[in-house]
Design a protein around this motif. Structure first.
Motif, PDB file in Angstrom:
ATOM      1  N   GLU A   1      17.910 -32.421  -7.437  1.00 45.65           N
ATOM      2  CA  GLU A   1      19.094 -31.606  -7.179  1.00 45.65           C
ATOM      3  C   GLU A   1      19.814 -32.032  -5.906  1.00 45.65           C
ATOM      4  N   GLU A   2      19.081 -32.671  -5.007  1.00 50.52           N
ATOM      5  CA  GLU A   2      19.619 -32.918  -3.669  1.00 50.52           C
ATOM      6  C   GLU A   2      19.959 -34.372  -3.383  1.00 50.52           C
ATOM      7  N   TYR A   3      19.527 -35.297  -4.247  1.00 47.68           N
ATOM      8  CA  TYR A   3      19.763 -36.702  -3.951  1.00 47.68           C
ATOM      9  C   TYR A   3      21.261 -36.985  -3.911  1.00 47.68           C
ATOM     10  N   PRO A   4      21.738 -37.756  -2.922  1.00 47.44           N
ATOM     11  CA  PRO A   4      23.186 -37.973  -2.750  1.00 47.44           C
ATOM     12  C   PRO A   4      23.880 -38.600  -3.964  1.00 47.44           C
ATOM     13  N   GLU A   5      23.192 -39.480  -4.682  1.00 51.05           N
ATOM     14  CA  GLU A   5      23.794 -40.109  -5.860  1.00 51.05           C
ATOM     15  C   GLU A   5      23.533 -39.226  -7.077  1.00 51.05           C
ATOM     16  N   ILE A   6      24.536 -38.444  -7.467  1.00 51.72           N
ATOM     17  CA  ILE A   6      24.309 -37.479  -8.541  1.00 51.72           C
ATOM     18  C   ILE A   6      24.095 -38.164  -9.886  1.00 51.72           C
ATOM     19  N   GLY A   7      24.457 -39.427  -9.975  1.00 54.26           N
ATOM     20  CA  GLY A   7      24.206 -40.167 -11.201  1.00 54.26           C
ATOM     21  C   GLY A   7      22.723 -40.376 -11.469  1.00 54.26           C
ATOM     22  N   LEU A   8      21.879 -40.168 -10.458  1.00 56.20           N
ATOM     23  CA  LEU A   8      20.432 -40.322 -10.620  1.00 56.20           C
ATOM     24  C   LEU A   8      19.728 -38.987 -10.845  1.00 56.20           C
ATOM     25  N   HIS A   9      20.458 -37.895 -10.768  1.00 51.17           N
ATOM     26  CA  HIS A   9      19.834 -36.577 -10.867  1.00 51.17           C
ATOM     27  C   HIS A   9      19.071 -36.379 -12.173  1.00 51.17           C
ATOM     28  N   ALA A  10      19.647 -36.802 -13.272  1.00 49.72           N
ATOM     29  CA  ALA A  10      18.997 -36.580 -14.572  1.00 49.72           C
ATOM     30  C   ALA A  10      17.666 -37.310 -14.651  1.00 49.72           C
ATOM     31  N   THR A  11      17.655 -38.584 -14.303  1.00 46.25           N
ATOM     32  CA  THR A  11      16.411 -39.352 -14.360  1.00 46.25           C
ATOM     33  C   THR A  11      15.383 -38.800 -13.390  1.00 46.25           C
ATOM     34  N   LEU A  12      15.823 -38.424 -12.196  1.00 50.70           N
ATOM     35  CA  LEU A  12      14.907 -37.830 -11.222  1.00 50.70           C
ATOM     36  C   LEU A  12      14.331 -36.510 -11.736  1.00 50.70           C
ATOM     37  N   PHE A  13      15.123 -35.757 -12.478  1.00 57.95           N
ATOM     38  CA  PHE A  13      14.623 -34.520 -13.081  1.00 57.95           C
ATOM     39  C   PHE A  13      13.488 -34.820 -14.054  1.00 57.95           C
ATOM     40  N   HIS A  14      13.703 -35.787 -14.935  1.00 56.88           N
ATOM     41  CA  HIS A  14      12.691 -36.106 -15.941  1.00 56.88           C
ATOM     42  C   HIS A  14      11.400 -36.604 -15.280  1.00 56.88           C
ATOM     43  N   ILE A  15      11.523 -37.414 -14.246  1.00 57.57           N
ATOM     44  CA  ILE A  15      10.345 -37.896 -13.519  1.00 57.57           C
ATOM     45  C   ILE A  15       9.641 -36.730 -12.828  1.00 57.57           C
ATOM     46  N   ASN A  16      10.418 -35.899 -12.149  1.00 55.67           N
ATOM     47  CA  ASN A  16       9.861 -34.755 -11.427  1.00 55.67           C
ATOM     48  C   ASN A  16       9.068 -33.851 -12.363  1.00 55.67           C
ATOM     49  N   GLN A  17       9.636 -33.559 -13.522  1.00 57.09           N
ATOM     50  CA  GLN A  17       8.980 -32.622 -14.430  1.00 57.09           C
ATOM     51  C   GLN A  17       7.754 -33.228 -15.088  1.00 57.09           C
ATOM     52  N   LEU A  18       7.773 -34.525 -15.320  1.00 49.15           N
ATOM     53  CA  LEU A  18       6.576 -35.192 -15.832  1.00 49.15           C
ATOM     54  C   LEU A  18       5.432 -35.038 -14.835  1.00 49.15           C
ATOM     55  N   LEU A  19       5.730 -35.272 -13.559  1.00 46.81           N
ATOM     56  CA  LEU A  19       4.711 -35.162 -12.516  1.00 46.81           C
ATOM     57  C   LEU A  19       4.309 -33.705 -12.283  1.00 46.81           C
ATOM     58  N   PHE A  20       5.282 -32.803 -12.327  1.00 47.14           N
ATOM     59  CA  PHE A  20       4.989 -31.381 -12.157  1.00 47.14           C
ATOM     60  C   PHE A  20       3.966 -30.910 -13.184  1.00 47.14           C
ATOM     61  N   LYS A  21       4.154 -31.320 -14.435  1.00 43.02           N
ATOM     62  CA  LYS A  21       3.245 -30.871 -15.495  1.00 43.02           C
ATOM     63  C   LYS A  21       1.913 -31.610 -15.442  1.00 43.02           C
ATOM     64  N   ALA A  22       1.952 -32.875 -15.057  1.00 44.34           N
ATOM     65  CA  ALA A  22       0.701 -33.639 -14.970  1.00 44.34           C
ATOM     66  C   ALA A  22      -0.229 -33.044 -13.922  1.00 44.34           C
ATOM     67  N   TYR A  23       0.334 -32.537 -12.833  1.00 39.80           N
ATOM     68  CA  TYR A  23      -0.469 -31.972 -11.745  1.00 39.80           C
ATOM     69  C   TYR A  23      -0.543 -30.452 -11.800  1.00 39.80           C
ATOM     70  N   ASN A  24       0.047 -29.869 -12.844  1.00 43.79           N
ATOM     71  CA  ASN A  24       0.042 -28.406 -12.978  1.00 43.79           C
ATOM     72  C   ASN A  24       0.552 -27.736 -11.706  1.00 43.79           C
ATOM     73  N   GLY A  25       1.647 -28.255 -11.218  1.00 42.41           N
ATOM     74  CA  GLY A  25       2.216 -27.783  -9.964  1.00 42.41           C
ATOM     75  C   GLY A  25       2.332 -28.960  -9.012  1.00 42.41           C
ATOM     76  N   THR A  26       2.067 -28.753  -7.741  1.00 40.11           N
ATOM     77  CA  THR A  26       2.127 -29.765  -6.670  1.00 40.11           C
ATOM     78  C   THR A  26       3.563 -30.181  -6.382  1.00 40.11           C
ATOM     79  N   PHE A  27       4.282 -30.645  -7.418  1.00 43.65           N
ATOM     80  CA  PHE A  27       5.691 -30.974  -7.255  1.00 43.65           C
ATOM     81  C   PHE A  27       6.523 -29.717  -7.546  1.00 43.65           C
ATOM     82  N   PRO A  28       7.662 -29.534  -6.879  1.00 47.10           N
ATOM     83  CA  PRO A  28       8.525 -28.380  -7.169  1.00 47.10           C
ATOM     84  C   PRO A  28       8.959 -28.378  -8.636  1.00 47.10           C
TER      85      PRO A  28
END
Length: 223
Positions: free
Chosen positions: A93-120
């Protein structure tokens, strides 16, 4: 051109189904040192990946995932910085290049679920809506830019898009940022649409009307 806009459904999700493919899972499993991933049952690939990821430190896992998806967009130093920031903030949500927001979301959520939390935990908004022209003149193909402009009258004044991009949202001006703000737009008839974006940009609470009118003008090219 005048349109009647109808919001049929708006809801929040923490994952966009279908973004990660079996091929993605196999390639990532290999990067996370899981042997013979290609021989695994496709139905088990996601869970296998989560288990493989959990064997790594969260920051190291973030680096691997970021390198896999964004090595052409971010250099090594940037990837290291983002991998650190992801553990503390919603970088998608905060990265300056908004064109990367979607991909960063997908990566973030993959890691969030893999660790059952840890990542926002970040969220996306899915809107099912329709745009019907009120005149008999020729219908134009709606783009991400024109869709955002038409949604303006149905959004709260506190909506982030309206606050940051007031002029392109309300006047006959180009709005190139719309391509990055709306992650995906699906339609088979140029009338009924499914729109996917970040909850950061547009939450279901931002929608203050289910039916409203909008005016679409062709944006002028500004040198």
């Amino acid at each position: 051109m005048n349109y009647q806009i109808t919001i049929k459904k708006a809801y929040t999700v923490d994952e966009i189904e279908g973004y990660w493919t079996s091929e993605d899972y196999i390639k990532l499993l290999e990067k996370f040192d899981y042997p013979d991933a290609g021989d695994a049952d496709p139905a088990t690939l996601k869970e296998l990946l989560f288990m493989a990821i959990s064997d790594f430190e969260p920051k190291d896992a973030a680096v691997i995932a970021l390198e896999y998806k964004l090595s052409e967009n971010l250099n090594e130093g940037q990837i290291q910085q983002v991998s650190n920031d992801m553990l503390l903030d919603k970088v998608c949500e905060e990265y300056p290049e908004i064109g990367l927001h979607a991909t960063l979301f997908h990566i973030n959520q993959l890691l969030f679920k893999a660790y059952n939390g840890t990542f926002p935990n970040a969220k996306a908004t899915i809107i099912e809506c329709s745009f019907e022209p009120l005149e008999e003149e020729s219908e134009i193909e709606l783009t991400k830019e024109s869709i955002l402009k038409l949604l303006n009258n149905g959004l709260s004044g506190s909506n982030l898009i309206k606050r940051l991009f007031d002029l392109p949202m309300t006047e006959n001006l180009p709005f190139p940022e719309a391509e990055a703000i709306l992650w995906e737009v699906r339609s088979t008839d140029n009338s009924n649409f499914t729109i996917i974006t970040s909850e950061y940009w547009l939450s279901k609470e931002d929608i203050i009307a289910s039916e409203f009118e909008g005016i679409l003008e062709i944006a002028l090219d500004v040198e």
